[in-house]
Enzyme design. Structure first.
Site, PDB file in Angstrom:
ATOM      1  N   CYS A 160       0.811  -1.218   0.000  1.00  0.00           N
ATOM      2  CA  CYS A 160       0.000   0.000   0.000  1.00  0.00           C
ATOM      3  C   CYS A 160       0.850   1.276   0.000  1.00  0.00           C
ATOM      4  O   CYS A 160       0.413   2.317   0.488  1.00  0.00           O
ATOM      5  CB  CYS A 160      -0.938  -0.014   1.203  1.00  0.00           C
ATOM      6  SG  CYS A 160      -2.053  -1.427   1.199  1.00  0.00           S
ATOM      7  N   LYS A 226      -8.293  -0.156  10.396  1.00  0.00           N
ATOM      8  CA  LYS A 226      -8.291  -1.191   9.356  1.00  0.00           C
ATOM      9  C   LYS A 226      -7.361  -2.294   9.826  1.00  0.00           C
ATOM     10  O   LYS A 226      -6.169  -2.064  10.046  1.00  0.00           O
ATOM     11  CB  LYS A 226      -7.804  -0.598   8.043  1.00  0.00           C
ATOM     12  CG  LYS A 226      -7.700  -1.610   6.915  1.00  0.00           C
ATOM     13  CD  LYS A 226      -7.385  -0.923   5.611  1.00  0.00           C
ATOM     14  CE  LYS A 226      -7.195  -1.922   4.483  1.00  0.00           C
ATOM     15  NZ  LYS A 226      -6.908  -1.247   3.218  1.00  0.00           N
ATOM     16  N   ARG A 253       0.845  -7.363   5.535  1.00  0.00           N
ATOM     17  CA  ARG A 253       0.674  -5.912   5.765  1.00  0.00           C
ATOM     18  C   ARG A 253       0.655  -5.585   7.246  1.00  0.00           C
ATOM     19  O   ARG A 253       0.114  -4.549   7.654  1.00  0.00           O
ATOM     20  CB  ARG A 253      -0.633  -5.458   5.100  1.00  0.00           C
ATOM     21  CG  ARG A 253      -0.587  -5.514   3.585  1.00  0.00           C
ATOM     22  CD  ARG A 253      -1.950  -5.193   2.970  1.00  0.00           C
ATOM     23  NE  ARG A 253      -2.214  -6.091   1.859  1.00  0.00           N
ATOM     24  CZ  ARG A 253      -1.975  -5.796   0.576  1.00  0.00           C
ATOM     25  NH1 ARG A 253      -1.533  -4.618   0.228  1.00  0.00           N
ATOM     26  NH2 ARG A 253      -2.194  -6.702  -0.367  1.00  0.00           N
ATOM     27  N   GLU A 269      -6.325   5.040  17.076  1.00  0.00           N
ATOM     28  CA  GLU A 269      -6.318   5.323  15.636  1.00  0.00           C
ATOM     29  C   GLU A 269      -7.451   6.288  15.272  1.00  0.00           C
ATOM     30  O   GLU A 269      -7.258   7.233  14.513  1.00  0.00           O
ATOM     31  CB  GLU A 269      -6.490   4.026  14.835  1.00  0.00           C
ATOM     32  CG  GLU A 269      -5.249   3.149  14.746  1.00  0.00           C
ATOM     33  CD  GLU A 269      -4.254   3.650  13.698  1.00  0.00           C
ATOM     34  OE1 GLU A 269      -4.496   4.726  13.107  1.00  0.00           O
ATOM     35  OE2 GLU A 269      -3.238   2.966  13.469  1.00  0.00           O
ATOM     36  N   LYS A 284     -12.945  -1.466   9.553  1.00  0.00           N
ATOM     37  CA  LYS A 284     -12.872  -2.496   8.508  1.00  0.00           C
ATOM     38  C   LYS A 284     -11.996  -3.637   8.979  1.00  0.00           C
ATOM     39  O   LYS A 284     -10.898  -3.349   9.470  1.00  0.00           O
ATOM     40  CB  LYS A 284     -12.263  -1.842   7.273  1.00  0.00           C
ATOM     41  CG  LYS A 284     -12.062  -2.746   6.106  1.00  0.00           C
ATOM     42  CD  LYS A 284     -11.423  -1.972   4.996  1.00  0.00           C
ATOM     43  CE  LYS A 284     -11.010  -2.935   3.908  1.00  0.00           C
ATOM     44  NZ  LYS A 284     -10.099  -2.335   2.985  1.00  0.00           N
ATOM     45  N   TYR A 349     -20.898  -5.067  -0.649  1.00  0.00           N
ATOM     46  CA  TYR A 349     -21.108  -5.593  -1.994  1.00  0.00           C
ATOM     47  C   TYR A 349     -22.569  -5.975  -2.184  1.00  0.00           C
ATOM     48  O   TYR A 349     -23.008  -6.225  -3.307  1.00  0.00           O
ATOM     49  CB  TYR A 349     -20.187  -6.802  -2.238  1.00  0.00           C
ATOM     50  CG  TYR A 349     -18.729  -6.405  -2.092  1.00  0.00           C
ATOM     51  CD1 TYR A 349     -18.064  -5.786  -3.143  1.00  0.00           C
ATOM     52  CD2 TYR A 349     -18.040  -6.597  -0.893  1.00  0.00           C
ATOM     53  CE1 TYR A 349     -16.753  -5.366  -2.999  1.00  0.00           C
ATOM     54  CE2 TYR A 349     -16.727  -6.184  -0.741  1.00  0.00           C
ATOM     55  CZ  TYR A 349     -16.087  -5.564  -1.794  1.00  0.00           C
ATOM     56  OH  TYR A 349     -14.805  -5.127  -1.654  1.00  0.00           O
TER      57      TYR A 349
HETATM   58  C1  PBG Z   1      -6.860  -1.362  -0.319  1.00  0.00           C
HETATM   59  C2  PBG Z   1      -8.109  -1.998   0.122  1.00  0.00           C
HETATM   60  C3  PBG Z   1      -8.338  -3.326   0.505  1.00  0.00           C
HETATM   61  C4  PBG Z   1      -9.683  -3.448   0.743  1.00  0.00           C
HETATM   62  C5  PBG Z   1     -10.231  -2.189   0.549  1.00  0.00           C
HETATM   63  N1  PBG Z   1      -9.248  -1.310   0.197  1.00  0.00           N
HETATM   64  C6  PBG Z   1      -7.459  -4.497   0.516  1.00  0.00           C
HETATM   65  C7  PBG Z   1      -6.361  -4.600   1.446  1.00  0.00           C
HETATM   66  O1  PBG Z   1      -6.120  -3.776   2.318  1.00  0.00           O
HETATM   67  O2  PBG Z   1      -5.659  -5.580   1.291  1.00  0.00           O
HETATM   68  C8  PBG Z   1     -10.411  -4.687   1.138  1.00  0.00           C
HETATM   69  C9  PBG Z   1     -11.837  -4.672   0.826  1.00  0.00           C
HETATM   70  C10 PBG Z   1     -12.482  -5.989   0.822  1.00  0.00           C
HETATM   71  O3  PBG Z   1     -11.928  -7.026   1.200  1.00  0.00           O
HETATM   72  O4  PBG Z   1     -13.639  -6.023   0.410  1.00  0.00           O
HETATM   73  N2  PBG Z   1      -6.063  -0.835   0.635  1.00  0.00           N
HETATM   74 ZN    ZN Z   2      -3.852  -0.668  -0.017  1.00  0.00          ZN
END
Ligand code: PBG
Ligand code: ZN
Length: 362
Positions: A160, A226, A253, A269, A284, A349
């Site tokens: 990222c 996240k 990550r 955060e 998330k 989704y």
């Molecule tokens: C990118 C991003 C990700 C998702 C949303 N933005 C993937 C990641 O961080 O690997 C995941 C969304 C999903 O799984 O529906 N940074």
């Molecule tokens: Zn990313």
């Protein structure tokens, strides 16, 4: 309460009866039926509707759309049933259809065929990110287009941000690029900028870049908490941003996304992003982190979003395909759970399906 004297003849117990008699008498004369009956308000649809505490509205939903560069036809994604990669051509129709179904907001993800070490296509004013925003805005000007601002879909290594000599993401060099990407997205017409890279200072950096380029009116929706989650699996298939195919580069990550074990840290955060100027906070994944949503809700007055990520969505789809549960009902139950936990908006989704279901149910 039934008084002793009101008892029918056959149940009357003589004074000074046996021990068992005394126990029986106590039971019969005691307050053994509830005064408060929760079922009273569950007796009919009308009553249940009256006391319902939370509601999912079409306008709460944010619909993620994948767009593949240089593709001929839309492609199904086998690990994410019901979701496809649009082409730049089909995007326009899909956005119009979503708008017609009642979707008010979308978030776009690029599937790039111009990847490099820094993900520079994402901050090229003619790159995929800018093009898909432009196409969407032209297709449906009233829809809020959210730009996911990150690099993993545009880097050859899949991380990222920019990679340093140790094979890890360089925070501050990535911040500079995030600022450029945010400005390109705003110039292309994005209504909200949503930084998802989990770099320290990403909200501050993007806020500053937007403010000095004439976009002080564009809000930032921060992916505040996240987590480094296995539930992103299908997304990485869909967007083509898996890790692990390049030597000397970290294969996860975990140095920037959060440890799933940490709830207090999520509050830090969120507080940091708020202090840096975030307008909306996001958590998330979603359902496995409802506790995090509820606690951020307690600590912040900002609007709160949750991302029902690809793996969560795929679980419902595959379970339904296997006959284990009803998809429509599972989807709506999951969405109301987000609202109950304190979420204002939900990225899912299932947005189109939820709009259909909400329309069917009047
Ligand atoms: C990118 C991003 C990700 C998702 C949303 N933005 C993937 C990641 O961080 O690997 C995941 C969304 C999903 O799984 O529906 N940074
Ligand atoms: Zn990313």
């Amino acid at each position: 309460m039934t008084a002793k004297t009101d008892l029918p003849e056959n149940l009357k117990i003589a004074e000074g009866g046996s021990h068992l008699d005394q126990v029986k008498m106590k039971e019969l004369t005691s307050d053994r039926f509830p005064h408060v009956r929760m079922r009273r308000l569950r007796g009919s649809d009308a009553l249940r509707d009256l006391v319902r505490e939370n509601h999912v509205r079409k306008e709460d939903l944010i619909y993620p759309i994948f767009v593949e560069e240089n593709a001929d036809e839309p492609q199904d994604i086998s690990s994410l049933p019901g979701v496809r990669r649009e082409t730049e051509k089909s995007l326009s129709t899909t956005v119009k259809e979503a708008a017609a179904a009642g979707v008010k907001s979308i978030i776009l993800f690029g599937v790039s065929h111009h990847k490099d070490h820094t993900g520079s296509d994402s901050f090229d004013p003619n790159g995929l990110l800018a093009r898909m925003i432009d196409i969407s805005k032209q297709a449906a000007p009233d829809i809020a287009v959210i730009a996911d601002v990150c690099f993993c879909e545009y880097t050859d290594h899949g991380h990222c941000g920019v990679i340093n000599d140790h094979g890890d993401v360089d925070n501050d060099r990535t911040l500079e690029n995030l600022g450029m990407q945010a400005v390109v997205a705003a110039e292309a017409g994005a209504d909200i900028i949503a930084p998802s890279s989990m770099m320290d200072g990403q909200v501050m950096g993007i806020r500053h870049a937007l403010d000095v380029t004439g976009f002080s009116h564009i809000p930032v929706m921060a992916y505040a908490a996240k987590f480094a989650s296995v539930y992103y699996g299908p997304f990485r298939d869909a967007a083509g941003c898996s890790l692990g195919h390049m030597d000397h580069v970290r294969k996860d990550r975990k140095t920037y996304q959060m440890d799933p074990a940490n709830g207090r840290e999520a509050l830090r955060e969120a507080a940091l992003d708020e202090a840096e100027g975030a307008d909306i906070l996001m958590v998330k994944p979603g359902l496995p982190y409802l506790d995090v949503i509820a606690s951020i809700r307690q600590h912040s007055k900002l609007p709160l979003a949750a991302y029902q990520v690809s793996g969560e969505f795929a679980m419902m789809k595959f379970a339904a395909q296997a006959g284990a549960l009803n998809y429509d009902e599972a989807l709506m139950e999951s969405l109301i759970a987000f609202k109950r936990a304190g979420t204002d908006m939900i990225l899912t989704y299932g947005s189109l399906d939820a709009c259909r279901i909400l329309s069917e149910n009047g």
